[in-house]
Design a protein around this motif. Structure first.
Motif, short mmCIF file in Angstrom:
data_model
loop_
_atom_site.label_atom_id
_atom_site.label_comp_id
_atom_site.label_asym_id
_atom_site.label_seq_id
_atom_site.Cartn_x
_atom_site.Cartn_y
_atom_site.Cartn_z
N PHE A 1 0.83 -1.20 0.00
CA PHE A 1 0.00 0.00 0.00
C PHE A 1 0.87 1.26 0.00
CE2 PHE A 1 -3.91 -2.11 2.18
CZ PHE A 1 -4.27 -2.68 0.97
N GLN A 2 1.95 1.24 0.77
CA GLN A 2 2.83 2.40 0.81
C GLN A 2 3.55 2.60 -0.52
OE1 GLN A 2 4.97 1.19 4.33
NE2 GLN A 2 3.89 2.68 5.60
N THR A 3 3.96 1.51 -1.15
CA THR A 3 4.59 1.60 -2.47
C THR A 3 3.60 2.12 -3.50
OG1 THR A 3 6.13 -0.18 -1.93
CG2 THR A 3 5.77 0.28 -4.27
N ASP A 4 2.38 1.62 -3.45
CA ASP A 4 1.34 2.09 -4.37
C ASP A 4 1.10 3.59 -4.19
OD1 ASP A 4 1.07 -0.49 -5.29
OD2 ASP A 4 -0.84 -0.86 -4.26
N TYR A 5 1.09 4.05 -2.94
CA TYR A 5 0.89 5.46 -2.66
C TYR A 5 2.03 6.30 -3.22
CZ TYR A 5 0.63 9.83 -0.06
OH TYR A 5 0.60 11.16 0.27
N ARG A 6 3.26 5.89 -2.97
CA ARG A 6 4.42 6.64 -3.48
C ARG A 6 4.41 6.70 -5.01
NH1 ARG A 6 7.00 4.08 0.91
NH2 ARG A 6 7.68 2.37 -0.43
N HIS A 7 4.05 5.58 -5.63
CA HIS A 7 3.99 5.55 -7.09
C HIS A 7 2.89 6.49 -7.61
CE1 HIS A 7 4.32 3.99 -11.14
NE2 HIS A 7 3.01 3.82 -11.15
N ALA A 8 1.74 6.48 -6.95
CA ALA A 8 0.63 7.34 -7.38
C ALA A 8 1.00 8.82 -7.23
CB ALA A 8 -0.63 7.02 -6.55
N ARG B 1 -6.50 13.99 -14.00
CA ARG B 1 -7.67 13.49 -13.27
C ARG B 1 -7.44 12.05 -12.82
NH1 ARG B 1 -11.00 13.41 -17.07
NH2 ARG B 1 -11.20 11.17 -17.29
N GLN B 2 -6.92 11.23 -13.73
CA GLN B 2 -6.68 9.83 -13.39
C GLN B 2 -5.62 9.71 -12.30
OE1 GLN B 2 -5.71 8.27 -17.27
NE2 GLN B 2 -7.81 7.62 -17.66
N ALA B 3 -4.59 10.53 -12.36
CA ALA B 3 -3.54 10.50 -11.35
C ALA B 3 -4.09 10.91 -9.99
CB ALA B 3 -2.38 11.41 -11.77
N ARG B 4 -4.95 11.93 -9.96
CA ARG B 4 -5.56 12.35 -8.70
C ARG B 4 -6.44 11.24 -8.11
NH1 ARG B 4 -6.47 17.23 -11.71
NH2 ARG B 4 -4.85 18.72 -11.16
N GLU B 5 -7.16 10.54 -8.98
CA GLU B 5 -8.00 9.43 -8.53
C GLU B 5 -7.14 8.30 -7.96
OE1 GLU B 5 -10.30 8.43 -11.98
OE2 GLU B 5 -11.55 10.22 -11.82
N ARG B 6 -6.00 8.02 -8.58
CA ARG B 6 -5.10 6.97 -8.07
C ARG B 6 -4.54 7.35 -6.70
NH1 ARG B 6 -3.69 6.49 -13.55
NH2 ARG B 6 -1.96 7.92 -13.33
N VAL B 7 -4.21 8.62 -6.51
CA VAL B 7 -3.72 9.06 -5.21
C VAL B 7 -4.83 8.93 -4.17
CG1 VAL B 7 -2.93 11.05 -3.86
CG2 VAL B 7 -1.92 10.58 -6.10
N ALA B 8 -6.03 9.35 -4.51
CA ALA B 8 -7.16 9.24 -3.58
C ALA B 8 -7.41 7.78 -3.20
CB ALA B 8 -8.41 9.87 -4.17
N ASP B 9 -7.35 6.87 -4.17
CA ASP B 9 -7.54 5.44 -3.89
C ASP B 9 -6.43 4.92 -2.98
OD1 ASP B 9 -9.80 5.40 -5.50
OD2 ASP B 9 -8.76 4.51 -7.23
N ALA B 10 -5.20 5.35 -3.23
CA ALA B 10 -4.07 4.90 -2.41
C ALA B 10 -4.20 5.42 -0.98
CB ALA B 10 -2.76 5.35 -3.04
N VAL B 11 -4.66 6.66 -0.83
CA VAL B 11 -4.86 7.23 0.51
C VAL B 11 -5.93 6.45 1.25
CG1 VAL B 11 -5.74 9.26 1.76
CG2 VAL B 11 -4.04 9.54 -0.05
N ARG B 12 -7.03 6.14 0.57
CA ARG B 12 -8.10 5.35 1.21
C ARG B 12 -7.59 3.98 1.64
NH1 ARG B 12 -11.38 8.22 -2.31
NH2 ARG B 12 -11.11 6.76 -4.04
N ALA B 13 -6.78 3.34 0.80
CA ALA B 13 -6.24 2.02 1.14
C ALA B 13 -5.35 2.10 2.38
CB ALA B 13 -5.44 1.46 -0.04
N ILE C 1 -0.72 11.35 4.92
CA ILE C 1 -0.44 12.78 4.93
C ILE C 1 0.53 13.11 6.07
CG2 ILE C 1 -1.44 15.09 5.04
CD1 ILE C 1 -2.28 13.28 2.56
N ARG C 2 0.36 12.47 7.18
CA ARG C 2 1.23 12.70 8.33
C ARG C 2 2.27 11.58 8.50
NH1 ARG C 2 -0.14 17.10 11.15
NH2 ARG C 2 -2.29 17.74 11.06
N ALA C 3 2.14 10.51 7.73
CA ALA C 3 3.06 9.37 7.76
C ALA C 3 3.15 8.74 9.16
CB ALA C 3 4.43 9.76 7.25
#
Length: 62
Positions: free
Chosen positions: A12-19, A36-48, A57-59
């Motif tokens: 999940f952390q790797t996915d977030y960094r990649h997004a 737009r797609q990149a923002r959606e990927r970041v939002a999905d990674a944050v939710r995960a 956001i605060r790590a």
């Protein structure tokens, strides 16, 4: 509460960094669809990450 496996947390952390990296690249272009797609990927990674108790956001753990 059962903690997620280390592999899941790392994935999940790797996915977030990649997004986030993809979002930074997208922001340098004029392609609104890619942005737009990149923002959606970041939002999905944050939710995960938040679903397993990590606030990216605060790590730190929630």
């Amino acid at each position: 509460m059962r903690l997620p496996s280390i592999e899941n947390r790392e994935r999940f952390q790797t996915d977030y960094r990649h997004a986030v990296h993809q979002l930074a690249l997208a922001d340098e272009t004029d392609d609104d669809r890619w942005k737009r797609q990149a923002r959606e990927r970041v939002a999905d990674a944050v939710r995960a990450l938040r679903s397993i108790g990590i606030n990216p956001i605060r790590a730190r753990r929630l």
